[in-house]
Design a protein around this motif. Structure first.
Motif, PDB file in Angstrom:
ATOM      1  N   UNK A   1     -28.008  38.720  24.583  1.00  0.00           N
ATOM      2  CA  UNK A   1     -28.234  39.823  23.380  1.00  0.00           C
ATOM      3  C   UNK A   1     -26.914  40.034  22.968  1.00  0.00           C
ATOM      4  N   UNK A   2     -25.960  40.376  23.197  1.00  0.00           N
ATOM      5  CA  UNK A   2     -24.768  40.249  22.743  1.00  0.00           C
ATOM      6  C   UNK A   2     -24.042  38.992  21.877  1.00  0.00           C
ATOM      7  N   UNK A   3     -24.167  37.985  22.439  1.00  0.00           N
ATOM      8  CA  UNK A   3     -24.115  36.578  21.620  1.00  0.00           C
ATOM      9  C   UNK A   3     -24.834  36.757  20.542  1.00  0.00           C
ATOM     10  N   UNK A   4     -26.267  36.864  20.304  1.00  0.00           N
ATOM     11  CA  UNK A   4     -27.020  37.031  19.247  1.00  0.00           C
ATOM     12  C   UNK A   4     -26.512  38.155  18.296  1.00  0.00           C
ATOM     13  N   UNK A   5     -26.268  39.407  18.832  1.00  0.00           N
ATOM     14  CA  UNK A   5     -25.705  40.270  17.849  1.00  0.00           C
ATOM     15  C   UNK A   5     -24.631  40.096  17.205  1.00  0.00           C
ATOM     16  N   UNK A   6     -23.650  39.473  17.676  1.00  0.00           N
ATOM     17  CA  UNK A   6     -22.158  39.088  17.445  1.00  0.00           C
ATOM     18  C   UNK A   6     -22.100  37.930  16.523  1.00  0.00           C
ATOM     19  N   UNK A   7     -23.275  36.914  16.661  1.00  0.00           N
ATOM     20  CA  UNK A   7     -22.904  35.539  16.145  1.00  0.00           C
ATOM     21  C   UNK A   7     -22.878  35.770  14.581  1.00  0.00           C
ATOM     22  N   UNK A   8     -21.655  34.904  14.143  1.00  0.00           N
ATOM     23  CA  UNK A   8     -21.372  35.134  12.601  1.00  0.00           C
ATOM     24  C   UNK A   8     -20.848  33.684  12.492  1.00  0.00           C
ATOM     25  N   UNK A   9     -21.297  33.143  11.305  1.00  0.00           N
ATOM     26  CA  UNK A   9     -21.310  31.637  10.663  1.00  0.00           C
ATOM     27  C   UNK A   9     -20.546  31.472   9.409  1.00  0.00           C
TER      28      UNK A   9
ATOM     29  N   UNK B   1     -18.317  36.991  24.099  1.00  0.00           N
ATOM     30  CA  UNK B   1     -18.758  36.517  25.434  1.00  0.00           C
ATOM     31  C   UNK B   1     -17.875  37.352  26.417  1.00  0.00           C
ATOM     32  N   UNK B   2     -18.846  37.269  27.801  1.00  0.00           N
ATOM     33  CA  UNK B   2     -17.970  38.199  28.731  1.00  0.00           C
ATOM     34  C   UNK B   2     -16.403  37.890  28.911  1.00  0.00           C
ATOM     35  N   UNK B   3     -15.639  38.915  28.933  1.00  0.00           N
ATOM     36  CA  UNK B   3     -14.149  38.680  29.251  1.00  0.00           C
ATOM     37  C   UNK B   3     -13.705  37.681  30.360  1.00  0.00           C
ATOM     38  N   UNK B   4     -14.442  37.756  31.506  1.00  0.00           N
ATOM     39  CA  UNK B   4     -13.758  37.178  32.574  1.00  0.00           C
ATOM     40  C   UNK B   4     -14.393  35.731  32.987  1.00  0.00           C
ATOM     41  N   UNK B   5     -15.502  35.310  31.906  1.00  0.00           N
ATOM     42  CA  UNK B   5     -15.879  34.033  31.813  1.00  0.00           C
ATOM     43  C   UNK B   5     -15.005  32.823  31.994  1.00  0.00           C
TER      44      UNK B   5
ATOM     45  N   UNK C   1     -12.594  43.222  16.957  1.00  0.00           N
ATOM     46  CA  UNK C   1     -13.153  44.266  17.789  1.00  0.00           C
ATOM     47  C   UNK C   1     -14.466  43.680  18.599  1.00  0.00           C
ATOM     48  N   UNK C   2     -14.582  43.964  19.930  1.00  0.00           N
ATOM     49  CA  UNK C   2     -15.509  43.484  20.553  1.00  0.00           C
ATOM     50  C   UNK C   2     -15.752  44.539  21.672  1.00  0.00           C
ATOM     51  N   UNK C   3     -17.127  44.673  22.361  1.00  0.00           N
ATOM     52  CA  UNK C   3     -17.421  45.600  23.171  1.00  0.00           C
ATOM     53  C   UNK C   3     -16.636  45.478  24.482  1.00  0.00           C
ATOM     54  N   UNK C   4     -16.597  46.583  25.052  1.00  0.00           N
ATOM     55  CA  UNK C   4     -15.828  46.648  26.181  1.00  0.00           C
ATOM     56  C   UNK C   4     -16.405  45.446  27.261  1.00  0.00           C
ATOM     57  N   UNK C   5     -15.616  44.739  27.808  1.00  0.00           N
ATOM     58  CA  UNK C   5     -15.864  43.611  28.932  1.00  0.00           C
ATOM     59  C   UNK C   5     -16.136  42.289  28.354  1.00  0.00           C
ATOM     60  N   UNK C   6     -16.192  42.501  26.819  1.00  0.00           N
ATOM     61  CA  UNK C   6     -16.121  41.149  26.302  1.00  0.00           C
ATOM     62  C   UNK C   6     -15.015  40.644  25.326  1.00  0.00           C
ATOM     63  N   UNK C   7     -15.020  39.206  25.185  1.00  0.00           N
ATOM     64  CA  UNK C   7     -13.921  38.865  24.415  1.00  0.00           C
ATOM     65  C   UNK C   7     -14.658  38.093  23.069  1.00  0.00           C
ATOM     66  N   UNK C   8     -13.680  37.789  22.209  1.00  0.00           N
ATOM     67  CA  UNK C   8     -14.361  37.242  21.010  1.00  0.00           C
ATOM     68  C   UNK C   8     -13.829  35.631  21.002  1.00  0.00           C
TER      69      UNK C   8
END
Length: 192
Positions: free
Chosen positions: A169-177, A44-48, A25-32
């Protein structure tokens, strides 16, 4: 499933069909983005544009030279031991102090609390003189958890901060190690 390998790189990209009951699961407009089965993951943003480097991964908003920002991540697998006392803040401060760019401002160090990882980041403002002088930001993050250490940098123009800081902000929120994925088609982690 498709696989490809760049001749001079050790990375292998796999494309898999997700199962209907997958847990990605990722927020709308993002990919994992997931590296090394889950050593590092974030959104990260979907279209980058994605460009694997020899020892890192780069994401840009457009193909160079039309890119206005660059997010780059590298990581190391560490030997198993208690890394809780590793001086992350002073290590990050040294990275900033050693920066060779024309730095005009240094931000405070921000700690992100996680159950399984310690994450610190900061921001510098510098003058980019490659073309004409222009103010830019660089955000630098060091994360340490589950015997994985990562370095993430994000460089962008100061006049685009309003549009691009939510990406950070989304990279930091979703960062998982160190959350290793047993079945990439469902996203089931190990251990469940």
């Amino acid at each position: 499933m498709s696989k490809h390998k760049k001749s001079n790189l050790q990375w292998i990209k796999e494309t898999l069909e997700l199962k209907p009951d997958h847990r990605w699961e990722s927020p709308s407009g993002y990919k994992i983005f997931v590296a090394n089965r889950g050593a590092v993951r974030f959104n990260v943003p979907q279209n980058w544009v994605f460009e694997p480097q020899e020892k890192s991964f780069k994401f840009m908003d457009n193909k160079p030279p039309k890119d206005d920002c660059c997010l780059e991540v590298s990581f190391n697998q560490l030997p198993p031991r208690d890394w809780s006392l590793f001086p992350l803040k002073s290590t990050l401060r040294k990275v900033v102090d050693d920066d060779s760019r024309d730095v005009i401002e240094k931000g405070e160090i921000i700690s992100v609390k996680r159950q399984t990882a310690k994450i610190v980041w900061t921001e510098i403002k510098f003058i980019d003189t490659q073309a004409e002088p222009r103010e830019a930001f660089s955000r630098i993050c060091i994360g340490l958890g589950s015997n994985v250490q990562c370095l993430i940098t994000f460089d962008y123009w100061a006049d685009q901060a309003e549009k691009l800081t939510p990406v950070w902000d989304e990279v930091m929120r979703s960062l998982t190690l160190g959350l290793y994925i047993r079945d990439p088609q469902t996203g089931l982690a190990f251990p469940d």
